[in-house]
Design an enzyme around this catalytic site. Structure first.
Site, PDB file in Angstrom:
ATOM      1  N   ASP A 164      49.606 -16.645 -21.040  1.00 29.77           N
ATOM      2  CA  ASP A 164      49.193 -15.279 -21.370  1.00 29.77           C
ATOM      3  C   ASP A 164      48.743 -15.124 -22.812  1.00 29.77           C
ATOM      4  O   ASP A 164      48.020 -14.190 -23.134  1.00 29.77           O
ATOM      5  CB  ASP A 164      50.339 -14.310 -21.083  1.00 29.77           C
ATOM      6  N   HIS A 173      58.882 -19.470 -21.971  1.00 38.38           N
ATOM      7  CA  HIS A 173      58.718 -19.441 -20.516  1.00 38.38           C
ATOM      8  C   HIS A 173      60.019 -19.868 -19.871  1.00 38.38           C
ATOM      9  O   HIS A 173      60.714 -20.740 -20.410  1.00 38.38           O
ATOM     10  CB  HIS A 173      57.582 -20.397 -20.084  1.00 38.38           C
TER      11      HIS A 173
END
Ligand code: CMC
Length: 440
Positions: A374, A317
């Site tokens: 996700d 991320h």
């Protein structure tokens, strides 16, 4: 009526920038917020020094002041209006979180009831929109359909789009939050060739969405409470995430005074990319590609190979260099859903093993590549029977709340200007035009 809110950042000293070629010094103010790093206010940099800054991907650039969401990526903290995401996911529901993001405080009982009523009574779309869907191919990606239909709302709801009027802005915000589940479910129904299912006012926001997705006219559809709770959590966890690519797009589009529905369509377009919201779909596609648990090391090796474009989807991320706090909540929800549904799926076993291997691999540890939201949302949605191409649509539905909250905040900000980044030009210097006949 135009409500401009007061800025809340505090001045906390300054930094001095010295130009090595001229020796000229420029003092730049430092501003502090409530939490997080202070910022150097460079608004006067160009006029005072002739320099621009260079920051592709905005890794060190704050583009706005915001009171909505705070992230500490090193510690893995995510707060909405000060409330930790874990507490909201455990104790709240999506519409309450929507109210919080939009209005700044948790609602009292009357405010909560009024908000739920308002959203519930705006869930139908103009009947003419049904015909709009018929212009799309049945095999179109539902995100392409979403961009088209949400953008087209500007052509249907032009009665309240004076963006300088806070009541108009709130009407547009309510319409967007209320109609997104209907529009998303219609995109799905159109793709599978089933009749559209109208919203039902006796159901909660999330139950209504599931009903519009899965009900058919020929039999009663019973909502599974574990499924509804898991979906509600997914919506809460995707509701806002500070100045990410799609939110920044909505702010940038909105900074020109553009129509709110067009701004949200721009956000949906940005979210579609596999590096952003498209990752949950990419996770499931990746799991489908890995044939067996035994072959996972091959894929880990590919993810580390700089000559191979393959990346472990659902890992890493831009901001979180620790466990994504949303992933922590969803990891738990994921096992609840799998237990409840009694799912013993090979792909889920691969996912669990992949997570274990990646978390112990030096490459991933060194680069602080943890599973992100996700990774688990893809697995949960798969277990709920949602087709992968709809995953990012669900992300868009949830993120609409963050987009409208941030869009409202931007318009109310007294320092708001049209967004207009500068560049470091490396193209040809000025030269004279060469007529075609003289070109070699
Ligand atoms: N698999 C393998 N290597 C990776 C991965 C990955 N998923 N993510 C980052 N790296 C490596 C990257 O190659 C680089 O290595 P090196 O330092 O040797 O060059 C290092 O880690 C730093 O990565 P980066 O690309 O500079 O980091 P970034 O901040 O630009 O990218 C990211 C962040 C999310 C785009 C990236 O981690 C990625 O592509 N992940 C997979 C896609 C994904 O899951 N996206 C969902 C993000 S969460 C949802 C959202 O909030 O939108």
């Amino acid at each position: 009526m135009s409500a401009k809110s007061q800025q809340a950042s505090k001045s906390s000293g300054s930094v001095t920038l010295t130009d090595p070629s001229s020796g000229q010094a420029l003092e730049l103010p430092v501003l502090s917020g409530t939490l997080g790093p202070s910022v150097v206010d460079i608004r006067a940099l160009y006029s005072g020094s002739g320099y621009f800054t260079y920051d592709p991907g905005y890794t060190s650039t704050g583009a706005c002041e915001s009171k909505i969401t705070f992230i500490d990526g090193e510690k893995g903290i995510l707060l909405h209006r000060g409330y930790p995401i874990g507490e909201l996911a455990e104790q709240s529901d999506f519409l309450e979180v929507a109210y919080l993001l939009l209005r700044g405080e948790l609602p009292n009982e009357t405010e909560a009831k009024d908000f739920v009523d308002t959203i519930t009574r705006h869930t139908m779309v103009h009947e003419q929109i049904n015909y709009l869907y018929r212009g799309f191919r049945r095999d179109a990606h539902p995100m392409a359909v979403m961009i088209g239909v949400v953008g087209a709302l500007a052509a249907f709801y032009h009665d309240a789009t004076d963006i300088g009027d806070s009541t108009h802005r709130m009407i547009a915000s309510h319409r967007l939050i209320a109609k997104m589940p209907t529009i998303a479910a219609m995109a799905y129904k159109y793709a599978v060739g089933q009749p559209f299912v109208y919203p039902r006012n006796d159901l909660t926001y999330t139950e209504n969405f599931l009903h519009m997705l899965f009900a058919v006219p020929c039999e009663e559809y019973k909502i599974n409470p574990v499924q509804a709770r898991a979906m509600d959590r997914i919506l809460i966890l995707h509701a806002d995430h500070e100045q990410n690519a799609s939110t920044s797009t909505v702010r940038l589009a909105g900074s020109s005074g553009a129509n709110p529905y067009a701004c949200i369509a721009a956000g949906i377009a940005t979210l579609w990319g596999p590096a952003h919201g498209g990752a949950n779909e990419a996770v499931v596609r990746m799991l489908e590609e890995i044939p067996t648990v035994e072959q996972i090391p091959e894929y880990i090796a590919r993810a580390k190979d700089k000559n191979d474009p393959f990346r472990l989807m659902g890992f890493g991320h831009r901001v979180y260099k620790n466990y994504d706090p949303r992933a922590t909540v969803l990891r738990e929800t994921c096992s609840e859903v799998l237990d409840d549904f009694g799912i013993d799926d090979d792909k889920l076993k691969i996912a669990v093993e992949l997570e274990k291997i990646a978390l112990n691999d030096e490459y991933f540890i060194e680069r602080k590549l943890y599973p992100n939201v996700d990774f688990y949302s893809g697995l949960i949605l798969k277990a709920l029977g949602i087709p992968p191409e709809l995953f990012t649509v669900i992300f868009a539905l949830a993120r609409t709340v963050g987009w409208v909250a941030q869009w409202n905040e931007m318009i109310e900000d007294p320092s708001q200007k049209i967004g207009r980044p500068r560049q470091l030009y490396t193209g040809a210097a000025e030269r004279s035009f060469i007529p075609l006949a003289d070109r070699g």
